[in-house]
Design a protein around this motif. Structure first.
Motif, PDB file in Angstrom:
ATOM      1  N   ARG A 104       0.832  -1.314   0.060  1.00 44.01           N
ATOM      2  CA  ARG A 104      -0.079   0.114   0.027  1.00 44.01           C
ATOM      3  C   ARG A 104       0.814   1.331  -0.059  1.00 44.01           C
ATOM      4  O   ARG A 104       0.606   2.268  -0.673  1.00 44.01           O
ATOM      5  CB  ARG A 104      -0.963   0.054   1.143  1.00 44.01           C
ATOM      6  N   GLY A 105       2.050   1.305   0.756  1.00 43.50           N
ATOM      7  CA  GLY A 105       2.599   2.475   1.030  1.00 43.50           C
ATOM      8  C   GLY A 105       3.495   2.759  -0.548  1.00 43.50           C
ATOM      9  O   GLY A 105       3.632   3.574  -0.742  1.00 43.50           O
ATOM     10  N   ASP A 106       3.852   1.418  -0.931  1.00 37.94           N
ATOM     11  CA  ASP A 106       4.632   1.564  -2.332  1.00 37.94           C
ATOM     12  C   ASP A 106       3.598   2.289  -3.304  1.00 37.94           C
ATOM     13  O   ASP A 106       4.044   2.940  -4.210  1.00 37.94           O
ATOM     14  CB  ASP A 106       4.847   0.203  -2.847  1.00 37.94           C
ATOM     15  N   LEU A 107       2.287   1.839  -3.359  1.00 39.82           N
ATOM     16  CA  LEU A 107       1.462   2.303  -4.467  1.00 39.82           C
ATOM     17  C   LEU A 107       1.112   3.536  -4.165  1.00 39.82           C
ATOM     18  O   LEU A 107       0.845   4.296  -5.155  1.00 39.82           O
ATOM     19  CB  LEU A 107       0.186   1.442  -4.326  1.00 39.82           C
ATOM     20  N   GLU A 108       1.055   4.260  -2.943  1.00 36.04           N
ATOM     21  CA  GLU A 108       0.794   5.603  -2.614  1.00 36.04           C
ATOM     22  C   GLU A 108       1.938   6.463  -3.368  1.00 36.04           C
ATOM     23  O   GLU A 108       1.668   7.422  -4.033  1.00 36.04           O
ATOM     24  CB  GLU A 108       0.884   5.810  -1.103  1.00 36.04           C
ATOM     25  N   ALA A 109       3.211   5.881  -3.220  1.00 36.69           N
ATOM     26  CA  ALA A 109       4.273   6.558  -3.678  1.00 36.69           C
ATOM     27  C   ALA A 109       4.432   6.663  -5.147  1.00 36.69           C
ATOM     28  O   ALA A 109       4.652   7.408  -5.782  1.00 36.69           O
ATOM     29  CB  ALA A 109       5.636   5.950  -3.074  1.00 36.69           C
ATOM     30  N   TRP A 110       4.010   5.405  -5.724  1.00 33.12           N
ATOM     31  CA  TRP A 110       3.989   5.496  -7.095  1.00 33.12           C
ATOM     32  C   TRP A 110       2.986   6.389  -8.088  1.00 33.12           C
ATOM     33  O   TRP A 110       3.223   6.891  -8.850  1.00 33.12           O
ATOM     34  CB  TRP A 110       3.671   3.866  -7.585  1.00 33.12           C
ATOM     35  N   LEU A 111       1.765   6.386  -7.177  1.00 35.13           N
ATOM     36  CA  LEU A 111       0.503   7.238  -7.672  1.00 35.13           C
ATOM     37  C   LEU A 111       1.316   8.858  -7.403  1.00 35.13           C
ATOM     38  O   LEU A 111       0.761   9.630  -8.518  1.00 35.13           O
ATOM     39  CB  LEU A 111      -0.478   7.024  -6.909  1.00 35.13           C
ATOM     40  N   ILE A 112       1.580   9.014  -6.366  1.00 33.10           N
ATOM     41  CA  ILE A 112       2.257  10.577  -6.123  1.00 33.10           C
ATOM     42  C   ILE A 112       3.347  10.613  -7.104  1.00 33.10           C
ATOM     43  O   ILE A 112       3.476  12.008  -7.634  1.00 33.10           O
ATOM     44  CB  ILE A 112       2.615  10.836  -4.994  1.00 33.10           C
ATOM     45  N   ASN A 113       4.218   9.876  -7.655  1.00 33.44           N
ATOM     46  CA  ASN A 113       5.165   9.824  -8.927  1.00 33.44           C
ATOM     47  C   ASN A 113       6.188  10.922  -8.336  1.00 33.44           C
ATOM     48  O   ASN A 113       6.648  11.746  -9.434  1.00 33.44           O
ATOM     49  CB  ASN A 113       4.480  10.351  -9.985  1.00 33.44           C
ATOM     50  N   ALA A 114       6.932  10.910  -7.240  1.00 36.09           N
ATOM     51  CA  ALA A 114       8.031  11.608  -7.048  1.00 36.09           C
ATOM     52  C   ALA A 114       9.132  11.268  -8.013  1.00 36.09           C
ATOM     53  O   ALA A 114       9.270  10.151  -8.482  1.00 36.09           O
ATOM     54  CB  ALA A 114       8.427  11.533  -5.478  1.00 36.09           C
ATOM     55  N   THR A 115      10.181  12.055  -8.053  1.00 32.35           N
ATOM     56  CA  THR A 115      11.317  11.825  -9.025  1.00 32.35           C
ATOM     57  C   THR A 115      12.084  10.709  -8.538  1.00 32.35           C
ATOM     58  O   THR A 115      12.398   9.555  -9.165  1.00 32.35           O
ATOM     59  CB  THR A 115      12.151  13.182  -8.992  1.00 32.35           C
ATOM     60  N   SER A 116      12.324  10.660  -7.179  1.00 29.54           N
ATOM     61  CA  SER A 116      12.767   9.755  -6.443  1.00 29.54           C
ATOM     62  C   SER A 116      12.026   9.176  -5.307  1.00 29.54           C
ATOM     63  O   SER A 116      11.610   9.824  -4.569  1.00 29.54           O
ATOM     64  CB  SER A 116      14.300  10.201  -5.678  1.00 29.54           C
ATOM     65  N   ARG A 117      11.788   7.511  -5.495  1.00 28.02           N
ATOM     66  CA  ARG A 117      10.867   7.060  -4.351  1.00 28.02           C
ATOM     67  C   ARG A 117      11.774   5.993  -3.639  1.00 28.02           C
ATOM     68  O   ARG A 117      12.471   5.062  -4.365  1.00 28.02           O
ATOM     69  CB  ARG A 117       9.842   6.422  -5.149  1.00 28.02           C
ATOM     70  N   LEU A 118      12.086   6.396  -2.212  1.00 29.94           N
ATOM     71  CA  LEU A 118      13.049   5.559  -1.685  1.00 29.94           C
ATOM     72  C   LEU A 118      12.374   4.670  -0.699  1.00 29.94           C
ATOM     73  O   LEU A 118      11.514   5.007   0.047  1.00 29.94           O
ATOM     74  CB  LEU A 118      14.056   6.226  -1.038  1.00 29.94           C
ATOM     75  N   GLY A 119      12.943   3.468  -0.580  1.00 32.83           N
ATOM     76  CA  GLY A 119      12.525   2.375   0.508  1.00 32.83           C
ATOM     77  C   GLY A 119      13.503   1.231   0.902  1.00 32.83           C
ATOM     78  O   GLY A 119      14.661   1.517   0.255  1.00 32.83           O
ATOM     79  N   ILE A 120      13.384   0.343   1.887  1.00 38.57           N
ATOM     80  CA  ILE A 120      14.333  -0.499   2.043  1.00 38.57           C
ATOM     81  C   ILE A 120      13.877  -1.784   1.730  1.00 38.57           C
ATOM     82  O   ILE A 120      12.605  -2.196   1.789  1.00 38.57           O
ATOM     83  CB  ILE A 120      14.445  -0.344   3.672  1.00 38.57           C
ATOM     84  N   TYR A 121      14.692  -2.647   1.260  1.00 37.11           N
ATOM     85  CA  TYR A 121      14.447  -3.989   0.604  1.00 37.11           C
ATOM     86  C   TYR A 121      14.349  -4.838   1.809  1.00 37.11           C
ATOM     87  O   TYR A 121      15.453  -4.680   2.860  1.00 37.11           O
ATOM     88  CB  TYR A 121      15.708  -4.540  -0.089  1.00 37.11           C
ATOM     89  N   LYS A 122      13.264  -5.611   1.934  1.00 32.63           N
ATOM     90  CA  LYS A 122      13.203  -6.620   2.951  1.00 32.63           C
ATOM     91  C   LYS A 122      12.322  -7.730   2.696  1.00 32.63           C
ATOM     92  O   LYS A 122      10.909  -7.778   2.591  1.00 32.63           O
ATOM     93  CB  LYS A 122      12.238  -5.880   4.106  1.00 32.63           C
ATOM     94  N   ASN A 123      12.933  -8.809   2.245  1.00 30.34           N
ATOM     95  CA  ASN A 123      12.394 -10.226   1.717  1.00 30.34           C
ATOM     96  C   ASN A 123      11.446 -10.229   0.640  1.00 30.34           C
ATOM     97  O   ASN A 123      10.626 -10.823   0.441  1.00 30.34           O
ATOM     98  CB  ASN A 123      11.570 -10.585   2.860  1.00 30.34           C
ATOM     99  N   ARG A 124      11.280  -8.909  -0.148  1.00 28.81           N
ATOM    100  CA  ARG A 124      10.345  -8.706  -1.498  1.00 28.81           C
ATOM    101  C   ARG A 124      11.001  -7.595  -2.053  1.00 28.81           C
ATOM    102  O   ARG A 124      11.683  -6.578  -1.870  1.00 28.81           O
ATOM    103  CB  ARG A 124       9.100  -8.502  -0.824  1.00 28.81           C
ATOM    104  N   ARG A 125      10.634  -7.992  -3.489  1.00 26.55           N
ATOM    105  CA  ARG A 125      11.080  -6.724  -4.371  1.00 26.55           C
ATOM    106  C   ARG A 125       9.831  -5.581  -4.141  1.00 26.55           C
ATOM    107  O   ARG A 125       8.760  -5.790  -3.820  1.00 26.55           O
ATOM    108  CB  ARG A 125      10.769  -7.185  -6.048  1.00 26.55           C
ATOM    109  N   ARG A 126      10.397  -4.155  -4.741  1.00 27.58           N
ATOM    110  CA  ARG A 126       9.592  -3.214  -4.498  1.00 27.58           C
ATOM    111  C   ARG A 126       9.749  -2.479  -5.894  1.00 27.58           C
ATOM    112  O   ARG A 126      10.338  -1.202  -5.701  1.00 27.58           O
ATOM    113  CB  ARG A 126       9.978  -2.346  -3.319  1.00 27.58           C
TER     114      ARG A 126
END
Length: 645
Positions: free
Chosen positions: A405-427
């Protein structure tokens, strides 16, 4: 391919201006609607440069700029085939141009001419012809060569048609210096991104990498600086104008800063002039070098010179960071040191926090961001509501959650750089995913430190501030008391972290006996209220105050700051107490105190079951009352008068 380009260039040179205009409008509209990445760059640049203007105004300017970008491309192809008559009828020199060229010739010093990247920039190659004179200084133009050798040869020949000399940006430095020594003129673009080799300045109030070359050459060869532009009057029609910036360059930084200021005034002079600049070119590229996303390079840094030149008291807040906070209170509090650091990582930063509604008041009181956006209620329209934040054009979006859900929110907002931490799944919805190196064991590293290491990869300072907060609110929690102990008896998100209520009763009874007159205040959410009621049963109201579910986070914060000590399970309330500098006795069992224990620099004692490892894993029921009591008295005995038996 080159044959086709030559044929197209010749054909375009024979078309009337009205047809050229129609083609540029048609193709420009197609680019605007069919290439969203390019549209986003242009609209984002306009929104950052002119936040006071409406979105409708920005769209209008963006479309016109796209039309003119196509007009520029067609002129680049056709300029080598335009007849002299058409050139003479379409392009003219202001009187100051001829006067300036002659003055440069008479001075015997040479000169540097700075050129902005506007629609009819190719018209500058016509200057020698439009002067109608042979006895003028040689004009060399620094340019970026094409990778294709055949195309490079063709373009170079077209641009040198009337006597200009093109100097490769990669290999032409020796020729450039030789021409200045011979008192000739060097012209160069100055308003493009200079990358890692450039100096950090501002352009239209926004941090940018600018070329150092004008100042370097001007100070070395003691030549004057001019700005020259082809100011468009119609399709493929322009008047070429020139303006002197300085005769003797006072510093290396000065020409670049003065030229930026000159171009800013030109762009802001009218909508026509604003549209004439190429907004779809990513002049700023503020997120291109991820190592300095949350910092400013120390080398080639002209920000102090920029501040003095433009008389800035503070830099405009044009670097926009969005932060999606976790959903649980404890995680939110553990992110506070990171948020505090983001606020001061760059002088131009603007932080916007996305969080649950109940956290907004507290975060505002702590002054952790410039803007606070409450997450909408879950439902079918949840993600549609996120789309409206696209038009805020953030530069970076930090996702502290590890959810789709958090990743989808970021994708919809579409910032130039969207940053997160890898933890047992691709993002895949994020642009940059940080993966911890093997030597870092996340289970043996505090959550806040993990977040810090994550963002330090992108330039955040190494010195995270863990100093506790203090603030006072004008909220009356009741009659003032001399001494009190706060008790966090529950844990809303995980029942296994709750210490048994009968253990609490025994502990409270012993504390009241040891410290007569003390008040114990039970804190927690509405979900913790039934447990608190059981704990308080049988004690007088003078000694026990049941406050679970009756306070906001702000009121809880004020009450906790009045307590001498807080005893808590692994909960959000424990982190609140630690954040406000209260001594904390923390009861851990199944959870990992190394990863989620207190982080702020305040006194804390962690109690685990006997033989329980630091990472937890034992039932919380194994924590003995005597252990918690001893830890509590080790702190309280220095505060409260003891009744000796």
């Amino acid at each position: 391919m080159l044959f086709l380009l030559k044929g197209l260039g010749f054909l375009l040179s024979r078309l009337p201006n009205k047809v050229i205009h129609g083609i540029s409008v048609f193709i420009g509209e197609c680019v605007f609607y069919l290439i969203p990445s390019r549209r986003k760059i242009a609209l984002s640049n306009l929104d950052h440069a002119f936040p006071e203007h409406s979105k409708e105004w920005a769209t209008k300017i963006c479309k016109e700029s796209f039309h003119r970008m196509i007009e520029l491309g067609m002129l680049s192809l056709a300029c080598g085939y335009l007849t002299k008559k058409r050139i003479k009828n379409s392009f003219s020199l202001s009187p100051s141009v001829a006067h300036t060229i002659h003055a440069i010739e008479d001075s015997g010093r040479g000169a540097i001419i700075l050129i902005p990247h506007t629609t009819l920039i190719e018209a500058l190659t016509f200057i020698p012809y439009l002067l109608h004179e042979d006895d003028i200084p040689q004009i060399g133009v620094i340019y970026r060569p094409f990778a294709n050798k055949a195309l490079e040869k063709h373009i170079k020949k077209s641009r040198e048609r009337f006597g200009l000399k093109l100097l490769s940006r990669k290999r032409g430095l020796i020729q450039t210096m030789a021409m200045l020594k011979q008192n000739n003129i060097i012209a160069m673009l100055f308003d493009q991104n200079a990358g890692c080799s450039g100096a950090t300045t501002t352009f239209l109030g926004r941090f940018a990498q600018s070329t150092e070359m004008p100042g370097v050459l001007a100070t070395r060869y003691n030549v004057p600086i001019y700005c020259l532009s082809a100011q468009r009057t119609d399709t493929w029609k322009a008047t070429i104008k020139i303006e002197k910036l300085c005769n003797n360059c006072p510093s290396i930084a000065w020409p670049t800063l003065a030229a930026n200021q000159w171009l800013e005034k030109l762009i802001c002079s009218s909508d026509e002039a604003c549209s004439d600049w190429l907004w779809a070119h990513n002049r700023w590229k503020t997120t291109s070098d991820k190592r300095f996303l949350f910092s400013v390079r120390k080398t080639r840094n002209w920000l102090e010179e920029t501040k003095q030149f433009f008389d800035y008291k503070t830099f405009p807040k044009t670097f926009r960071i969005f932060v999606r906070l976790p959903n649980w209170l404890g995680d939110v509090v553990m992110s506070v040191p990171i948020l505090r650091e983001l606020r001061r990582c760059r002088p131009d930063v603007e932080v916007t926090i996305f969080c649950q509604t109940q956290y907004v008041d507290l975060l505002e009181r702590l002054n952790l961001a410039d803007n606070y956006i409450q997450l909408p209620n879950k439902g079918t329209k949840y993600f549609f509501q996120m789309l409206k934040y696209r038009k805020l054009y953030p530069d970076a979006h930090i996702v502290f959650t590890n959810s789709i859900r958090g990743d989808l929110e970021a994708w919809l907002i579409n910032a130039t750089s969207r940053l997160g931490i890898y933890k047992n799944r691709r993002r895949p919805l994020l642009t940059d995913v940080f993966k911890f190196p093997p030597e870092i064991d996340q289970s043996n590293t505090h959550q806040t430190v993990c977040w810090a290491k994550f963002l330090q990869t992108y330039g955040l300072t190494q010195d995270i501030n863990y100093t506790p907060y203090r603030f006072c609110l004008e909220i009356s929690p009741g009659a003032p008391i001399e001494h009190s102990i706060g008790i966090m008896c529950g844990s809303s998100n995980n029942p296994t972290k709750r210490w048994p209520f009968d253990y609490w009763k025994i502990l409270i009874e012993r504390l009241i006996h040891r410290y007569p007159g003390i008040q114990l205040r039970l804190y927690g959410s509405e979900l913790d209220a039934p447990i608190a009621e059981k704990i308080a049963l049988g004690f007088g109201k003078r000694n026990i105050r049941q406050m679970c579910g009756t306070t906001t986070l702000l009121e809880l914060s004020e009450n906790i700051q009045a307590d001498d000590l807080v005893i808590a399970c692994d909960s959000g309330g424990m982190h609140i107490a630690n954040m406000f500098g209260r001594p904390v006795v923390c009861i851990f069992g199944p959870t990992n105190a190394v990863r989620t224990g207190p982080i702020f620099q305040a006194e804390s004692i962690i109690i685990r079951p006997e033989a329980c490892p630091a990472k937890g894993g034992f039932p919380i029921e194994d924590v003995a009352v005597e252990s918690v009591f001893s830890a509590t008295t080790s702190i309280m005995d220095g505060i409260f008068p003891i009744i000796r038996e």
